[in-house]
Design a protein around this motif. Structure first.
Motif: not given
Lengths: 73, 595
Positions: B361-363, B380-384, B390-394, B540-542
């Motif tokens: 869970s993405l804490c 700014p459009q792509a960031a969200p 990443l939530y989906i990946a979580s 890196f984020m993954l």
């Protein structure tokens, strides 16, 4: 008949519970006691759990557990 | 000093009452004989100090879940002067069952019937005088949430405490078997409680019709969660930018000239190490606070139990149940309390499997890193949208893990759960809840963060004559050792060092980056954007998302599972999965989009 077979919106009385002591104690603790009237409010789709009402308590349970609770109309 | 224990079923507002009594002074502490931490506080009641302990909510004194065992063990072994039982006034038919069980313990007891406001709405009438004499236990009505009847409740507690302990000499249990308890319960219900037949459905029924709809229920749930994040960022992000800017101004106008005369190494340590490192983490505090506030509302509203209802069919296919999904959601705040929340599960297989998936869970600590990197690297459009993936990946990592381990951790646990009515928390409840979570986060994380940034600064600056973070420094040498492992994932040396420290706690990651890149919080984003491609950043984020969240989580995994081999697997598997996921992503993305 069992609670699992009760249609949504219908009410019936609990006559017995066929479960081991530990599970019986939990079912009891949630207010599903013999002689109480119980109703099925709704079912989740794809064989999901039931929402059951007894007194002022709503309970979520799986069909397997609802099958353990015997009713008389 | 006298000692009181608060006990009651879940959803009786026991914690709300505890908060009313103790304010924000409560502490989590260990108790001899039980491994579980309990919330307790010391308050002045009349002329003496009284210690109040909040026990976990239980349905049954003779139950077999960890929570029920803890409560029973505590009542039997802690030297108690009074048992304060909290009941829900609108559910007397089942609440009294627990009261009768507790009476058999022959401890001095008072019964506080909470949520009187809800009972009144249902037209329920309770004859407390009659109930007091029938039970032989003082009874009073109250509404802890709206602060009604609290005075009388305290009075009752004070009176019972001042009595000599002779009431314990009451004759030994007359109602040992369940049948007799049943009879007594029916008798009490018919004599003391009047429950009218409910004709019209209340607000909860109307809301449930929509929110638990077979087809719209789930989409609405995810929409609600999405909305919550929207609120968190809309309010939190400008505040975060503000703090970063402010810290920079303070540094340049106040601190810079004071330490101008210091030795360059000391200067670097103070500014590039501590100030930038801690400051970067600090600037994310508004987002964390907003997040915890929103979580507090969702948690107290009763919506989480609905999430269990909606998701159970899917979760059961993975060998889990609806509650596992709820714990997963709680894990989005912090994995540690979510792991402890699995104590309500009785089947060991189910509990361990749920504990396997919670760390994905993405804490909120990881959220800081992702908010920072997505806004630094993407438009700014792509960031969200990137954050959303990443939530989906979580969820993906969690569900994949459950699917793989479900056969090894079989679960035959029945699912029986109360669906409490919807309740909107008062502002006071919300702020107290949010504040306690935030404070817990700061207390737990601040030590790690400070220690982490100091260590990172040292490793990236020693020997002091080398260029900071170059391959001559200690960090550079460590990164060289790990290079064969991390290079295929697209990580450069600096990122490798960050990841190694991130193993301790994700709270360190941003601070470490600020130290390594030697920039202040306000300019870090620009520097990172210039040195990192989007493929590297996402890889890196993954990795950060999937590998072991922090040492606290590992400690709790061990404490709760009481098994070293389980803990070893729960650490090794995510590490492997993180590496594999980043590897596949980086190689595929590089092949498809070029480096």
């Amino acid at each position: 008949m069992t609670l699992n077979l009760l249609k949504s919106g219908e009410v019936a009385k609990i006559t017995s519970v066929t479960a081991d002591d530990a599970l019986k104690a939990r079912i009891n603790g949630l207010g599903l006691r013999i002689g109480q009237e119980v109703a099925v409010i709704r079912r989740a789709c794809m064989g999901g759990p039931l929402q059951v009402r007894v007194g002022h308590t709503d309970i979520l349970m799986r069909p397997e557990q609802a099958d353990l609770i015997n009713l008389a109309k | 000093m006298k000692r009181i224990a608060l006990i009651g079923m879940p959803n009786t507002g026991k914690s709300t009452f505890f908060n009313r009594l103790t304010g924000a002074s409560a502490k989590i502490g260990n108790w001899p004989g039980i491994t579980v931490e309990l919330l307790s506080a010391k308050i002045m009641e009349g002329s003496e100090m009284v210690e109040i302990v909040d026990l976990p909510g239980i349905y049954n004194l003779h139950g077999f879940s960890e929570d029920e065992k803890v409560a029973r063990h505590f009542i039997e072994n802690a030297d108690l002067d009074l048992l304060v039982v909290i009941g829900n006034a609108s559910q007397m038919d089942r609440q009294l069952g627990l009261v009768l069980q507790l009476q058999e313990l022959n401890l001095p007891m008072v019964l506080l019937l909470n949520m009187h406001d809800e009972a009144q709405q249902h037209g329920i009438k309770i004859d407390t005088d009659r109930l007091t004499s029938e039970l032989g236990t003082p009874v009073t009505l109250m509404s802890a949430k709206y602060s009604q009847g609290i005075k009388q409740a305290r009075e009752l507690i004070r009176e019972s405490l001042s009595k000599e302990k002779d009431s314990t000499a009451k004759e030994k249990d007359t109602f040992t078997d369940d049948v007799k308890l049943e009879t007594k319960l029916d008798h009490l219900m018919s004599k003391c409680v009047n429950v009218p037949i409910e004709l019209s459905g209340g607000l909860t029924d109307k809301l449930d019709k929509v929110l638990l709809h077979p087809w719209f229920g789930l989409p609405l749930f995810f929409l609600a969660i999405l909305l919550m994040f929207e609120v968190v960022y809309t309010i939190g992000t400008p505040l975060q930018d503000g703090i970063a800017w402010l810290l920079n101004v303070i540094l340049e106008s106040q601190i810079a000239h004071v330490i101008d005369s210091f030795n360059p190494v000391v200067q670097s340590f103070l500014i590039e190490g501590i100030y930038n490192g801690v400051g970067t983490v600090l600037s994310f505090l508004p987002i964390i606070v907003m997040f915890f506030l929103c979580m507090a509302v969702v948690e107290d509203s009763g919506y989480l139990a609905r999430a269990a209802f909606l998701m159970d069919a899917f979760m059961s296919k993975l060998g889990l149940d609806g509650r596992s999904f709820v714990m997963q959601l709680m894990g989005f705040g912090c994995n540690v309390p979510a792991l402890m929340g699995t104590r309500v599960m009785r089947s060991r297989g189910l509990r361990l499997l749920t504990m396997m998936i919670i760390p994905f869970s993405l804490c909120s600590a990881r959220l800081q890193v992702f908010v920072f990197l997505t806004t630094a690297i993407f438009s700014p459009q792509a960031a969200p949208l990137v954050l959303f993936t990443l939530y989906i990946a979580s969820f993906g990592a969690a569900f994949l893990t459950a699917a793989i381990y479900r056969n090894r951790l079989p679960n035959s646990e029945p699912l029986l759960l109360e669906l409490p009515p919807y309740r909107f928390p008062t502002w006071q409840q919300m702020l107290l809840h949010g504040w306690r979570e935030t404070w817990y986060f700061i207390r737990e994380a601040s030590g790690y963060i400070l220690l982490g940034v100091v260590l990172v600064w040292f490793l990236t600056h020693y020997p002091f004559d080398a260029v900071p973070a170059s391959s001559e420094t200690l960090a550079g040498k460590i990164a060289d050792v790990f290079a064969p492992v991390f290079e295929p994932l697209g990580m450069d040396k600096l990122m490798t060092v960050v990841l190694i420290f991130g193993f301790v706690a994700k709270e360190i990651v941003l601070g470490a980056m600020a130290v390594i890149y030697a920039v202040d919080p306000d300019n870090l984003a620009g520097v990172v954007a210039n040195t990192t491609t989007w493929i590297q950043a996402y890889s890196f984020m993954l990795f950060v998302l999937i590998y072991t969240p922090c040492l606290s989580t590992v400690a709790v995994l061990k404490q709760e599972s009481k098994s070293w081999s389980f803990t070893a697997i729960a650490v090794a598997w995510p590490l492997f999965l993180a590496w594999l996921t980043s590897f596949v992503f980086y190689q595929a993305a590089t092949y498809l989009f070029g480096s």
